[in-house]
Write a protein that holds these residues in place. Structure first.
Motif, PDB file in Angstrom:
ATOM      1  N   TYR A 211       0.820  -1.214   0.000  1.00 48.24           N
ATOM      2  CA  TYR A 211       0.000   0.000   0.000  1.00 48.24           C
ATOM      3  C   TYR A 211       0.855   1.267   0.000  1.00 48.24           C
ATOM      4  O   TYR A 211       0.610   2.215  -0.750  1.00 48.24           O
ATOM      5  N   SER A 212       1.889   1.306   0.832  1.00 45.89           N
ATOM      6  CA  SER A 212       2.731   2.510   0.908  1.00 45.89           C
ATOM      7  C   SER A 212       3.401   2.801  -0.434  1.00 45.89           C
ATOM      8  O   SER A 212       3.565   3.969  -0.821  1.00 45.89           O
ATOM      9  N   TYR A 213       3.769   1.733  -1.129  1.00 45.05           N
ATOM     10  CA  TYR A 213       4.416   1.903  -2.436  1.00 45.05           C
ATOM     11  C   TYR A 213       3.423   2.473  -3.447  1.00 45.05           C
ATOM     12  O   TYR A 213       3.731   3.397  -4.210  1.00 45.05           O
ATOM     13  N   TYR A 214       2.189   1.919  -3.448  1.00 48.29           N
ATOM     14  CA  TYR A 214       1.169   2.429  -4.360  1.00 48.29           C
ATOM     15  C   TYR A 214       0.892   3.907  -4.094  1.00 48.29           C
ATOM     16  O   TYR A 214       0.802   4.727  -5.007  1.00 48.29           O
ATOM     17  N   VAL A 215       0.767   4.242  -2.803  1.00 51.14           N
ATOM     18  CA  VAL A 215       0.509   5.636  -2.434  1.00 51.14           C
ATOM     19  C   VAL A 215       1.660   6.536  -2.904  1.00 51.14           C
ATOM     20  O   VAL A 215       1.441   7.617  -3.456  1.00 51.14           O
ATOM     21  N   ALA A 231       5.184   8.648   2.122  1.00 53.22           N
ATOM     22  CA  ALA A 231       4.656   7.286   1.980  1.00 53.22           C
ATOM     23  C   ALA A 231       5.772   6.264   1.844  1.00 53.22           C
ATOM     24  O   ALA A 231       5.807   5.251   2.558  1.00 53.22           O
ATOM     25  N   VAL A 232       6.712   6.508   0.933  1.00 47.70           N
ATOM     26  CA  VAL A 232       7.754   5.512   0.689  1.00 47.70           C
ATOM     27  C   VAL A 232       8.824   5.520   1.780  1.00 47.70           C
ATOM     28  O   VAL A 232       9.593   4.568   1.904  1.00 47.70           O
ATOM     29  N   SER A 233       8.873   6.592   2.570  1.00 52.06           N
ATOM     30  CA  SER A 233       9.824   6.632   3.687  1.00 52.06           C
ATOM     31  C   SER A 233       9.287   5.888   4.903  1.00 52.06           C
ATOM     32  O   SER A 233      10.032   5.644   5.853  1.00 52.06           O
ATOM     33  N   HIS A 234       7.994   5.579   4.884  1.00 53.24           N
ATOM     34  CA  HIS A 234       7.379   4.829   5.982  1.00 53.24           C
ATOM     35  C   HIS A 234       6.626   3.636   5.394  1.00 53.24           C
ATOM     36  O   HIS A 234       5.388   3.608   5.367  1.00 53.24           O
ATOM     37  N   ASP A 238       8.198  -4.722   4.745  1.00 51.50           N
ATOM     38  CA  ASP A 238       9.539  -4.759   4.162  1.00 51.50           C
ATOM     39  C   ASP A 238       9.561  -5.217   2.717  1.00 51.50           C
ATOM     40  O   ASP A 238      10.634  -5.346   2.127  1.00 51.50           O
ATOM     41  N   PHE A 239       8.372  -5.488   2.122  1.00 52.02           N
ATOM     42  CA  PHE A 239       8.367  -5.876   0.720  1.00 52.02           C
ATOM     43  C   PHE A 239       8.890  -4.714  -0.128  1.00 52.02           C
ATOM     44  O   PHE A 239       8.487  -3.572   0.022  1.00 52.02           O
ATOM     45  N   TYR A 240       9.807  -5.036  -1.020  1.00 52.26           N
ATOM     46  CA  TYR A 240      10.347  -4.046  -1.952  1.00 52.26           C
ATOM     47  C   TYR A 240      10.884  -2.807  -1.233  1.00 52.26           C
ATOM     48  O   TYR A 240      10.730  -1.680  -1.700  1.00 52.26           O
ATOM     49  N   LYS A 241      11.518  -3.049  -0.099  1.00 49.54           N
ATOM     50  CA  LYS A 241      12.056  -1.936   0.682  1.00 49.54           C
ATOM     51  C   LYS A 241      13.090  -1.142  -0.118  1.00 49.54           C
ATOM     52  O   LYS A 241      13.082   0.092  -0.125  1.00 49.54           O
ATOM     53  N   SER A 248      12.553   6.899  -3.195  1.00 44.04           N
ATOM     54  CA  SER A 248      12.832   8.014  -2.278  1.00 44.04           C
ATOM     55  C   SER A 248      13.980   8.870  -2.801  1.00 44.04           C
ATOM     56  O   SER A 248      13.929  10.103  -2.761  1.00 44.04           O
ATOM     57  N   SER A 249      15.022   8.215  -3.288  1.00 43.47           N
ATOM     58  CA  SER A 249      16.179   8.970  -3.794  1.00 43.47           C
ATOM     59  C   SER A 249      15.795   9.804  -5.004  1.00 43.47           C
ATOM     60  O   SER A 249      16.269  10.933  -5.179  1.00 43.47           O
TER      61      SER A 249
END
Length: 780
Positions: A211-215, A231-234, A238-241, A248-249
């Motif tokens: 969900y965080s990745y989609y967001v 979103a991606v920082s939190h 751990d999937f696709y961390k 993020s970069s």
């Protein structure tokens, strides 16, 4: 249900977050030096910048997909057993059964298809994907879309994702991938529609592992960068961390937090995106590291023109212009002649020219001691040569004697010669008087006119050369110093100064150097460690041999003291450096340069802010002779303006120069030169450009330095065509002017004339040239 999502691979050079080489830390973080690639039109740029983050990722875990499919099969089988339908006595059409696979077999097929695709066997991989897709219609359209997306068949992939959305399955991910297709098809309206659709469907995924990745993805595509970063920082798990850290970069880079972006990217172990890494390092001014990263990127993709042009930009910042020409030649020789530049770059002036903070960052307290400034100091304190009065008297005496004995012919010859010599001597006297009063441009005019009439006068050529050297026209100085020396090989200063000016314009002075040294050594009346021999050590770069010069007793003339200061600085002899500086200031208490050097010795260990405060305190009360600044040599104007800029006094002094120019009635062009130069440093480019045009057109000042500075003002004012014309004229006047060649290279590259740009870069070569005036930026 977890599903496989394919997002297209980023196009690293087409996004604003990676593009830059900013007035790349020079220029400390310069100059600007920012590099980011972007299209001319705003809509296309937005599309391009989005593409960069569409990375070829598998958002749905293959393993999870297999497990979920297995669960679906088990549930379906249980439902069949529990709810066995009652047979109906009617004829029905026999359905076509879809092929079913066990979860383990399905997982194996997916892995095989993925492996085949990665190895380049796309046809076989797509066949397997489509075979898998027939397993269940509920996931068929989505996986067909994935397969077509991998095949880069964007229209068919889009249709498949549309149907998946209509079936109300995987709607968020399907909408994201549909947006990918629209972006690749350059349909911004459709892109916006599907991103908005994905945003609307996001609540359906609130319990999804990714969900965080989609967001993060959806918010990024909607330009909500801070929300995406949050979103991606939190991450929700751990999937696709590492993939989320990679995103993020990218977001950090797009927000210009380049240092954070770089540190985030560097800690991703599995990530080998050397291209992005190189671009971020370039943005931060770490050009050597950036070059290493981009070379690694090029090893993995040898024909990628974007990597080559990124590397060319970095090589440009490192002064390797020969490499720039080679890389650009490789890229544009295979492209259409009317092709748009990969990087739309823009020639600019270095921000440190008129930005006080940047100037302070770049300022080096050893400001005098690069080659040009070292030689300019020698020229500034060098003596002018006077005529031989005894020779004139001898000619007159001989003429008078011959008249007395009625030898009229020889008598007239002697008297005519004495008349000519007297005329030259009068001109020399007037010229020297002007030069000593710091009206060096007027002195130059006097000497130049006399040299036209008396072409073989060694002293005339020497004095003319010295004015050219003080004006910064080193090609003309070299020509006249050489001529003076060849006319009189005992004029050792002319010979040594010819070597210095030759060095500055890149002449091969090997033979001349041998000849000058031999002439000096043959003179038995000279001491071993004399002034002329020591000056040749300076031209050779043989600084150790200068030790004997600073240790010997000698007359404290301005020139000998200046050589003492230079030698002591190069030999790190602080005692002699301080002592000689004090002697020079005592000898010339109102001289601007001697006071600047003395000030620097006194305050060189202070940090730049306290150094600047000391400038304000001391130079506002010093009783200096400002004629040297208003009318005099180039080095006085340059170093005093730089000091005023560091101290924040430049605008104040500029106003006083404007008043002085309004009052001046005799040497108007010289003070106009000073004011025009100050207008560049105070960011008043139009005013500077207007003043330089007046100098060239109305006052006939067409020396290479004036023309070059006019081009600097033209670039600052945005008059690129005028700048090109002026630089071509400057180069014609002085073919050795590397600054002119470099600026021309930038301007020709800006307008897309890559062949002409390469010619300029190639003529400079890999000499580590870093311009004092020019840089480039990548237009967004």
């Amino acid at each position: 249900m977890a599903e496989e999502v394919v997002i297209l691979e980023a196009d690293p050079l087409s996004t604003s977050e990676e593009e830059g080489f900013a007035p790349i830390a020079e220029e400390g973080a310069e100059e600007t030096a920012a590099t980011s690639a972007l299209q001319n039109e705003e809509d296309e740029q937005k599309s391009k910048s989005k593409k960069k983050l569409l990375i070829l990722l598998i958002l749905g875990s293959i393993l999870l997909l297999g497990i979920v499919i297995a669960i679906v099969i088990i549930i379906q089988n249980k439902n069949r057993a529990a709810n066995m339908p009652v047979a109906v006595a009617q004829v029905v059409e026999k359905p076509v059964l879809k092929e079913q696979f066990s979860p383990s077999k399905l997982e194996g097929m997916i892995k095989k298809a993925h492996l085949l695709y990665e190895q380049g066997n796309k046809d076989d991989a797509l066949k397997i994907y489509e075979k898998i897709a027939t397993f269940n219609e509920a996931i068929s359209y989505y996986n067909i879309g994935v397969a077509k997306l991998k095949e880069q068949n964007f229209p068919e992939a889009l249709e498949a994702f549309k149907k998946a959305i209509q079936n109300k399955e995987h709607r968020t991910i399907s909408a994201i991938n549909a947006a990918v297709c629209a972006l690749e098809m350059k349909d911004n309206t459709l892109f916006t529609y599907y991103i908005d659709l994905a945003f609307a469907y996001l609540p359906e995924e609130s319990n999804a592992p990714l969900y965080s990745y989609y967001v993060g993805l959806v918010h990024y595509y909607k330009d909500f960068y801070y929300e995406a970063l949050s979103a991606v920082s939190h991450p929700s798990n751990d999937f696709y961390k590492e993939d989320q850290e990679y995103l993020s970069s990218k977001i950090l880079a797009s927000l210009n937090y380049n240092a954070y972006a770089l540190s985030t990217l560097e800690k991703i172990e599995k990530m080998s995106d050397y291209f992005t890494l190189g671009l971020l390092q370039a943005k931060l001014g770490e050009f050597s590291k950036a070059k290493t990263s981009l070379l690694k990127a090029l090893q993995n993709d040898r024909e990628n023109p974007k990597i080559k042009m990124a590397l060319a930009m970095v090589e440009n910042k490192m002064g390797n212009l020969g490499n720039v020409a080679s890389l650009m030649g490789e890229v544009y020789k295979v492209r259409d002649t009317d092709a748009q530049p990969i990087y739309k770059m823009h020639a600019i002036l270095k921000p440190s020219l008129f930005d006080v903070d940047k100037a302070q960052i770049e300022f080096e307290k050893e400001l005098f001691f690069n080659d040009e400034n070292t030689y300019s100091l020698i020229f500034y304190y060098a003596p002018y040569k006077v005529f031989d009065a005894k020779q004139t008297i001898d000619y007159i005496r001989k003429g008078s004697m011959n008249i007395f004995i009625d030898e009229i012919g020889p008598a007239l010859s002697y008297l005519k010669a004495s008349s000519t010599i007297s005329k030259v001597n009068i001109a020399i006297s007037k010229g020297i008087k002007k030069a000593l009063d710091f009206h060096v441009y007027e002195a130059n005019d006097i000497f130049a006119k006399m040299v036209e009439e008396y072409k073989n006068h060694s002293i005339l050529h020497y004095n003319l050369a010295l004015t050219y050297a003080q004006m910064g026209d080193y090609a003309a100085a070299y020509k006249n110093f050489s001529k003076s020396y060849h006319l009189d090989s005992n004029n050792y200063l002319a010979g040594v100064f010819a070597l210095m000016s030759g060095n500055l314009i890149g002449k091969d002075i090997t033979k001349l150097s041998e000849d000058v040294k031999e002439s000096i050594n043959k003179n038995q009346t000279l001491e071993k460690d004399n002034l002329y021999a020591s000056l040749t050590h300076l031209t050779d770069g043989n600084h150790f041999s200068l030790t004997r010069w600073i240790e010997k007793e000698k007359e404290d003339s301005p020139l000998s003291l200046m050589l003492n200061i230079i030698a002591a600085q190069k030999l790190n002899n602080e005692r002699i450096y301080r002592l000689s500086t004090q002697k020079l200031q005592a000898l010339l208490p109102k001289d601007i340069i001697s006071n600047i050097i003395a000030f620097n010795v006194k305050h060189q260990k202070q940090d730049i802010k306290n150094y600047a405060k000391a400038i304000q305190m001391e130079f506002n009360r010093l009783p200096l002779d400002y004629d040297a600044f208003y009318f005099g040599p180039k080095i006085v104007k340059e170093q005093y303006i730089k000091l005023l800029q560091i101290g924040g006094l430049l605008h104040q002094k500029r106003d006083s120069v404007r008043v002085k120019m309004e009052e001046e009635r005799i040497d108007i062009p010289s003070i106009m030169q000073t004011l025009a130069y100050m207008e560049i440093y105070t960011n008043n480019f139009e005013e500077a450009f207007s003043l330089y045009n007046k100098l060239i057109d109305d006052y006939g000042k067409k020396d290479t330095h004036t023309i070059f500075l006019a081009s600097v003002a033209a670039i600052g004012a945005g008059h690129s065509e005028n700048a090109i014309a002026l630089l071509e004229l400057s180069k014609l006047t002085d073919p050795s002017n590397v600054e002119s060649k470099y600026a021309l290279g930038l301007l020709y590259q800006e307008v897309g004339n890559f062949e002409a740009a390469n010619a300029q870069y190639r003529s400079i070569g890999n000499i580590g040239f870093i311009s004092d005036y020019f840089s480039f930026a990548i237009q967004r």
